[in-house]
Every structure is written in C-alpha cells, then in structure tokens.
Design a protein around this motif. Structure first.
Motif, PDB file in Angstrom:
ATOM      1  N   PRO A   3      13.420   4.445  -3.491  1.00 21.18           N
ATOM      2  CA  PRO A   3      13.429   3.080  -4.028  1.00 21.18           C
ATOM      3  C   PRO A   3      12.073   2.696  -4.601  1.00 21.18           C
ATOM      4  O   PRO A   3      11.028   3.094  -4.078  1.00 21.18           O
ATOM      5  CB  PRO A   3      13.776   2.223  -2.812  1.00 21.18           C
ATOM      6  N   ALA A   4      12.102   1.915  -5.687  1.00 17.81           N
ATOM      7  CA  ALA A   4      10.868   1.465  -6.324  1.00 17.81           C
ATOM      8  C   ALA A   4      10.664  -0.028  -6.166  1.00 17.81           C
ATOM      9  O   ALA A   4       9.579  -0.544  -6.454  1.00 17.81           O
ATOM     10  CB  ALA A   4      10.879   1.828  -7.809  1.00 17.81           C
ATOM     11  N   THR A  27       6.615   7.747   3.775  1.00 15.33           N
ATOM     12  CA  THR A  27       5.737   7.457   2.635  1.00 15.33           C
ATOM     13  C   THR A  27       5.218   8.767   2.055  1.00 15.33           C
ATOM     14  O   THR A  27       5.555   9.853   2.530  1.00 15.33           O
ATOM     15  CB  THR A  27       4.554   6.567   3.058  1.00 15.33           C
ATOM     16  N   SER A  28       4.371   8.654   1.046  1.00 16.31           N
ATOM     17  CA  SER A  28       3.842   9.851   0.391  1.00 16.31           C
ATOM     18  C   SER A  28       2.840  10.585   1.267  1.00 16.31           C
ATOM     19  O   SER A  28       2.505  11.739   1.000  1.00 16.31           O
ATOM     20  CB  SER A  28       3.177   9.470  -0.936  1.00 16.31           C
ATOM     21  N   TYR A  52       7.438   3.710  -4.716  1.00 16.36           N
ATOM     22  CA  TYR A  52       7.326   2.251  -4.637  1.00 16.36           C
ATOM     23  C   TYR A  52       5.963   1.826  -5.172  1.00 16.36           C
ATOM     24  O   TYR A  52       4.941   2.370  -4.772  1.00 16.36           O
ATOM     25  CB  TYR A  52       7.490   1.793  -3.192  1.00 16.36           C
ATOM     26  N   VAL A  53       5.954   0.867  -6.083  1.00 16.83           N
ATOM     27  CA  VAL A  53       4.696   0.386  -6.661  1.00 16.83           C
ATOM     28  C   VAL A  53       4.330  -0.949  -6.018  1.00 16.83           C
ATOM     29  O   VAL A  53       4.937  -1.985  -6.329  1.00 16.83           O
ATOM     30  CB  VAL A  53       4.813   0.218  -8.187  1.00 16.83           C
ATOM     31  N   ALA A  71       4.828  -0.881   1.705  1.00 16.48           N
ATOM     32  CA  ALA A  71       4.623   0.472   1.195  1.00 16.48           C
ATOM     33  C   ALA A  71       3.166   0.772   0.847  1.00 16.48           C
ATOM     34  O   ALA A  71       2.798   1.933   0.643  1.00 16.48           O
ATOM     35  CB  ALA A  71       5.489   0.697  -0.043  1.00 16.48           C
ATOM     36  N   MET A  72       2.329  -0.249   0.791  1.00 20.54           N
ATOM     37  CA  MET A  72       0.917  -0.035   0.436  1.00 20.54           C
ATOM     38  C   MET A  72       0.210   0.746   1.532  1.00 20.54           C
ATOM     39  O   MET A  72       0.447   0.528   2.726  1.00 20.54           O
ATOM     40  CB  MET A  72       0.232  -1.388   0.209  1.00 20.54           C
TER      41      MET A  72
END
Length: 253
Positions: A3-4, A27-28, A52-53, A71-72
């Motif tokens: 999801p973004a 997460t990444s 996700y941005v 997500a940050m």
C-alpha cells in the motif's frame, strides 16, 4: 501487498479480513533476526509499507505535539523534529524501526525522567485501520485520543500498547519536548546494595559470580551542555543477511 496510502491499507486489511487471513505489517528495514515475524507461514499476508510515502511531520508548537505517518522511519522523524527544535523524551537504541513499529513492539529507551522510557507513554492520538463487519466494508479507520470522551481515552490506551494486534497504525501524534542532550553516567560497584539501588538507574549489568554491578544512569540536560557521543554497540549497526543467517545457525537468537 504494498500500500502507498491509508486508503490502500484499508483495502488490504478489508481483503484479508474477507479472506480470513492473518496479517503482519512490515517495513523496508528488517527488525527481527528470527522468523517469528512471518504470519501463518506462507498462508498469511504481509502488508509491506516499503512503497508508502510519508507526509511531512506536522508540528504543533503550541500544544507541544507532532504527528507523523506510522510508516516513517524513526530516524527521519527525529531529524524532522530536530529541525523544529523538538524531540521525543525517549527513543530506543535502534532507530531503523518505523514510527508505527516503535509502538507496535513496545519499544523503550532508558532513564526515569518525564513519564518513563516507553515511547508509547508519549502517544496522545492515532489513526488506525481496524477489521470491521461486512456492512462496514470489512475495514474502517478509527481516530483515537483526540477527544475528552472517556471511551476514546480508554481506546487510546489500548492502541498505544496493542503490540500490533488491533490493526494497522496509519498516523501517530506524540507529545514532544524542546531539544536536549542526554547525560550518561556509568559506574562499577559492589552488589551489596543492589536491592536499594536498582530503582535509581536506567539499566544495569549484574555479574553475581563477581559480586559486581555495572550501573548506567541517564538524564536530560540542557542542549548547551558540553559533550557529544554516539552509540556504537555492534548489534545496533547494519548487518548483512549472511551474518544474520550465521547467527541463526549457531542458535545465538
């Protein structure tokens, strides 16, 4: 799934609920040397926030709060806060975890100042995507902690220590404080007064066979205080996948 946006997260949760799948958010940046983060083997759903941005951090200097996308990465959140002259009272040693991951794993720092070292103690609001009945589309977004309603406050207490079992965090609002430096004092002592001393220190290493204790005391001091430092503990530095696999093979974790 990748999801973004928050809407994408809601769609992913809804589909998983409809299909009866177990879910896990990732997460990444990897944060576990074990395989326990895999839900239900190959049968579950990983909701990866790699694409996700995050939106810019919103800082309310009047209320002393800051809101960030879950997500940050924590390190990016701390950097953005610093740009506004604010920071979190406590953070874990490993800053590669996401802001949502800090809450979902019950992460904490050290020291007893302010409300304590658990990062979740400073959460004052959140948006979370939760499962829902079919008539609500199998998923919905809840805003918690932003009103004086007792039910809302009780729900916030559950969300900020949910360990990831209530839903997918979307945004989190923290209470923040002006930038400061952390003072660290370490001393080696005999363990005769261990019971009476233990609550005065943020952490300790006790070696019963030697009858000694290594005490560590942390506190917040003014930003103007002298001194700079960096934590170079080996397990907090980036590791190759091959090294993690070798550690698993030797059952170190």
């Amino acid at each position: 799934v990748y999801p973004a946006t928050e809407s994408d997260i809601r769609d992913s949760v809804a589909e998983a609920v409809r299909e009866g799948l177990k879910m896990k958010v990732a997460t990444s940046v990897g944060y576990s040397t074990t395989k326990i983060s895999c839900p239900d083997g190959d049968e579950g759903l990983i909701i990866s926030l790699r694409n996700y941005v995050p939106q810019p951090v919103f800082v309310n200097s009047t209320d002393m709060t800051a809101t960030a996308d879950a997500a940050m990465q924590l390190r990016d959140f701390v950097r953005e806060l610093a740009g506004h002259g604010f920071t979190l009272p406590h953070t874990p040693l490993w800053d590669g975890v996401s802001v949502g991951g800090v809450i979902a794993t019950g992460s904490h720092g050290s020291g007893f100042f302010m409300r304590g070292s658990s990062v979740s103690e400073y959460v004052v609001g959140a948006r979370i995507v939760v499962p829902a009945p079919p008539e609500d589309g199998y998923a919905r977004v809840l805003n918690v902690g932003y009103s004086s309603d007792p039910h809302d406050k009780a729900l916030l207490e559950a969300v900020k220590m949910s360990l990831g079992v209530l839903g997918v965090l979307s945004k989190i609002t923290f209470s923040v404080m002006p930038m400061f430096k952390r003072s660290l004092t370490v001393r080696l002592s005999h363990d005769d007064d261990l019971e009476s001393s233990i609550l005065r220190f943020s952490s300790l290493f006790w070696v019963p066979s030697a009858g000694q204790v290594l005490y560590k005391e942390e506190d917040a001091v003014p930003i103007e205080s002298e001194g700079e430092g960096a934590n170079m503990f080996p397990l907090l530095l980036p590791m190759k996948v091959s090294e993690i696999k070798a550690m698993r093979a030797h059952r170190m974790f």
